[in-house]
Design an enzyme around this catalytic site. Structure first.
Site, mmCIF file in Angstrom:
data_model
loop_
_atom_site.group_PDB
_atom_site.id
_atom_site.type_symbol
_atom_site.label_atom_id
_atom_site.label_comp_id
_atom_site.label_asym_id
_atom_site.label_seq_id
_atom_site.Cartn_x
_atom_site.Cartn_y
_atom_site.Cartn_z
ATOM 1 N N TRP A 80 -20.393 18.729 7.136
ATOM 2 C CA TRP A 80 -21.335 18.196 7.520
ATOM 3 C C TRP A 80 -21.753 17.064 9.486
ATOM 4 C CZ3 TRP A 80 -19.252 13.566 4.612
ATOM 5 C CH2 TRP A 80 -19.403 14.350 2.908
ATOM 6 N N TYR A 138 -16.039 -2.144 7.392
ATOM 7 C CA TYR A 138 -14.552 -1.236 7.742
ATOM 8 C C TYR A 138 -13.908 -2.557 9.142
ATOM 9 C CZ TYR A 138 -10.562 1.014 7.824
ATOM 10 O OH TYR A 138 -9.128 1.031 7.649
ATOM 11 N N LYS A 150 -11.347 -5.413 9.940
ATOM 12 C CA LYS A 150 -9.883 -4.604 10.441
ATOM 13 C C LYS A 150 -9.808 -5.849 12.024
ATOM 14 C CE LYS A 150 -7.576 -1.852 8.216
ATOM 15 N NZ LYS A 150 -6.313 -1.956 8.031
ATOM 16 N N SER A 198 -7.262 0.308 13.409
ATOM 17 C CA SER A 198 -8.211 1.794 13.096
ATOM 18 C C SER A 198 -8.699 1.891 14.587
ATOM 19 C CB SER A 198 -8.676 1.713 12.067
ATOM 20 O OG SER A 198 -10.328 2.911 11.971
ATOM 21 N N SER A 199 -8.748 3.424 15.000
ATOM 22 C CA SER A 199 -9.485 3.627 16.537
ATOM 23 C C SER A 199 -10.669 3.112 16.555
ATOM 24 C CB SER A 199 -9.362 4.716 16.494
ATOM 25 O OG SER A 199 -10.041 6.016 15.157
ATOM 26 N N CYS A 200 -11.534 2.336 14.381
ATOM 27 C CA CYS A 200 -12.859 2.974 15.011
ATOM 28 C C CYS A 200 -13.288 0.749 14.939
ATOM 29 C CB CYS A 200 -13.554 3.051 12.964
ATOM 30 S SG CYS A 200 -13.029 1.471 12.347
ATOM 31 N N GLY A 260 0.675 -0.951 0.175
ATOM 32 C CA GLY A 260 -0.097 0.156 0.168
ATOM 33 C C GLY A 260 1.067 1.235 -0.093
ATOM 34 N N HIS A 261 1.968 1.256 -0.631
ATOM 35 C CA HIS A 261 2.703 1.814 -0.575
ATOM 36 C C HIS A 261 2.391 3.705 -1.288
ATOM 37 C CE1 HIS A 261 3.603 1.114 -4.500
ATOM 38 N NE2 HIS A 261 4.349 2.444 -4.626
ATOM 39 N N ASN A 312 -6.938 8.877 13.749
ATOM 40 C CA ASN A 312 -6.958 9.171 12.365
ATOM 41 C C ASN A 312 -6.171 9.991 11.831
ATOM 42 O OD1 ASN A 312 -10.205 9.382 14.037
ATOM 43 N ND2 ASN A 312 -11.007 10.528 13.261
ATOM 44 N N HIS A 362 -12.204 11.602 4.541
ATOM 45 C CA HIS A 362 -12.368 12.038 6.002
ATOM 46 C C HIS A 362 -12.308 13.474 5.881
ATOM 47 C CE1 HIS A 362 -11.185 7.651 6.603
ATOM 48 N NE2 HIS A 362 -11.860 7.641 7.397
ATOM 49 N N GLY A 398 1.228 4.074 3.789
ATOM 50 C CA GLY A 398 1.632 4.124 3.174
ATOM 51 C C GLY A 398 3.226 4.711 2.643
ATOM 52 N N ASP A 420 -23.183 12.193 12.011
ATOM 53 C CA ASP A 420 -22.392 12.552 13.004
ATOM 54 C C ASP A 420 -20.831 11.210 13.276
ATOM 55 O OD1 ASP A 420 -22.209 15.054 13.605
ATOM 56 O OD2 ASP A 420 -23.257 14.726 15.091
HETATM 57 P P1 GDP Z 1 -15.637 9.191 11.007
HETATM 58 O O1 GDP Z 1 -14.169 9.240 11.586
HETATM 59 O O2 GDP Z 1 -15.195 7.791 10.992
HETATM 60 O O3 GDP Z 1 -16.556 8.904 11.928
HETATM 61 O O4 GDP Z 1 -15.079 9.944 9.602
HETATM 62 P P2 GDP Z 1 -14.892 10.487 8.745
HETATM 63 O O5 GDP Z 1 -14.218 11.211 9.312
HETATM 64 O O6 GDP Z 1 -15.564 10.767 7.705
HETATM 65 O O7 GDP Z 1 -16.131 11.951 9.483
HETATM 66 C C1 GDP Z 1 -15.809 12.654 10.919
HETATM 67 C C2 GDP Z 1 -16.412 13.390 11.700
HETATM 68 O O8 GDP Z 1 -16.297 14.951 10.507
HETATM 69 C C3 GDP Z 1 -18.084 12.820 11.133
HETATM 70 O O9 GDP Z 1 -18.905 13.711 12.395
HETATM 71 C C4 GDP Z 1 -18.293 14.180 9.601
HETATM 72 O O10 GDP Z 1 -20.004 14.092 9.768
HETATM 73 C C5 GDP Z 1 -17.750 15.173 9.939
HETATM 74 N N1 GDP Z 1 -17.438 15.891 8.640
HETATM 75 C C6 GDP Z 1 -17.307 17.163 9.117
HETATM 76 N N2 GDP Z 1 -17.948 18.184 7.624
HETATM 77 C C7 GDP Z 1 -16.814 16.427 6.824
HETATM 78 C C8 GDP Z 1 -16.736 16.224 5.178
HETATM 79 O O11 GDP Z 1 -16.829 16.996 4.642
HETATM 80 N N3 GDP Z 1 -16.723 15.457 5.024
HETATM 81 C C9 GDP Z 1 -16.022 14.614 5.968
HETATM 82 N N4 GDP Z 1 -16.006 12.947 5.534
HETATM 83 N N5 GDP Z 1 -16.630 14.174 6.577
HETATM 84 C C10 GDP Z 1 -16.862 15.601 7.565
#
Ligand code: GDP
Length: 309
Positions: A203, A137, A141, A108-110, A11-12, A166, A180, A17, A270
């Site tokens: 979001w 996912y 993992k 991953s932390s998830c 995965g470089h 993250n 992300h 990677g 969220d």
């Molecule tokens: P998670 O850490 O697995 O939940 O993944 P994300 O990094 O995609 O999202 C983290 C948080 O950021 C969530 O609460 C999303 O709703 C929020 N968020 C806010 N704006 C954005 C955006 O533009 N993109 C993404 N991916 N997440 C967003």
């Protein structure tokens, strides 16, 4: 690992990677293998087998994975669980059969429960339900972790599993549909500044907390653990502190130099409310991160501006 050891980084091209390869090269490791997806499809068991049989790597860092943000996880759940299970099963099993001395598996932390007590200790794994938005996912993992631990137990392998928080940095995915939050917000504020837009949409409610680690620090921690950690128990990698998505948005807004408004789209999910890792196990071994969040975001923004991806 000796400086001339044969090391395969799977995965470089990705965020993790590529950082591991940069780190290994800087530290003088000269015998690195990297194969692009065209040359080696890690979901293809025969191809993976041929690769291990021919190249015989001594060490493997398994950073290849199908990843995505909160939207990608809900849009492509089948691709995500299938590709991750295939990639890790093929690589871990071949590593055992071809006598790899040590393998590092990136989790991953998830993988931790949605409502795990905070900060999250390694032994909270599988103590209650996962966050539904990234369950496929996380399950893949967790299977990878259990596979490494089982190979250690049954076959005496030395396969270690690290759980990063993250991540962000150069070579991240900046696509608004699949990325992300951190790279997404860099792009959103950057484009809003260029277009003179009056607002940027973030979001969710902005209330969830997230912890962010620069990928160069992660790579440093991975090398540290390859050289200093031989336990079957999983180990967290993070910075030990987090902030809300709203706070993150303000930091990125300032770094980018955007002067408009931030609005929250609460119709978007969220995800998990908080996932701050307990990093005392790693810190007690003597490793700590070096790159602060503002500096890390600043250099990542510079990388993004130069590469215009
Ligand atoms: P998670 O850490 O697995 O939940 O993944 P994300 O990094 O995609 O999202 C983290 C948080 O950021 C969530 O609460 C999303 O709703 C929020 N968020 C806010 N704006 C954005 C955006 O533009 N993109 C993404 N991916 N997440 C967003």
């Amino acid at each position: 690992m000796n400086k001339d050891a044969k090391i395969y980084v799977a995965g470089h091209r990705g965020l993790v990677g590529s950082a591991i390869v940069r780190k290994l090269k800087t530290e003088g490791y000269s015998n690195l293998f990297t194969y692009t997806h065209n040359k080696l499809d890690l979901t293809d068991q025969q191809a993976v087998d041929r690769f291990f049989e021919t190249e015989r790597p001594e060490y493997v860092l398994l950073a290849a994975a199908k990843v995505g943000g909160i939207l990608a996880n809900s849009t492509y759940p089948a691709d995500i669980i299938r590709d991750n299970l295939l990639i890790q099963t093929n690589v871990i099993d071949a590593a055992y059969r071809y006598g790899v001395k040590k393998l590092l598996f990136l989790g991953s932390s998830c993988i931790y429960p949605k409502f795990a007590p905070q900060p999250i200790k390694e032994d909270y794994l599988l103590s209650s339900e996962l966050e539904p938005t990234n369950e496929p996912y996380a399950v893949a993992k967790i299977a990878g972790i259990k596979m490494c631990q089982s190979y250690n137990r049954q076959y005496g392998a030395n396969f270690i599993c690290v759980m990063p928080t993250n991540l962000y940095g150069p070579n991240d995915n900046f696509d608004l549909q699949t990325s992300h939050v951190l790279p997404a917000l860099i792009r959103k504020f950057h484009e809003a500044k260029l277009e003179g837009a009056t607002q940027v949409v973030v979001w969710g409610t902005g209330k969830p907390h997230r912890e962010f680690l620069h990928v160069d620090d992660l790579a440093d921690a991975c090398l540290f653990l390859m050289n200093n950690y031989d336990s079957p128990d999983i180990i967290n990698i993070g910075v030990g502190e987090d902030l809300t998505i709203a706070e993150l948005a303000h930091v990125i807004k300032d770094v980018v130099g955007y002067s408009g408004k931030i609005v929250f789209d609460t119709a978007k999910p969220d995800g998990t409310p908080r996932k701050l890792l307990d990093v005392s196990k790693l810190f007690n071994l003597g490793w700590t991160p070096r790159i602060g969040l503002v500096d890390g975001i600043r250099s990542t923004y510079e990388w993004f501006s130069k590469n215009k991806i």
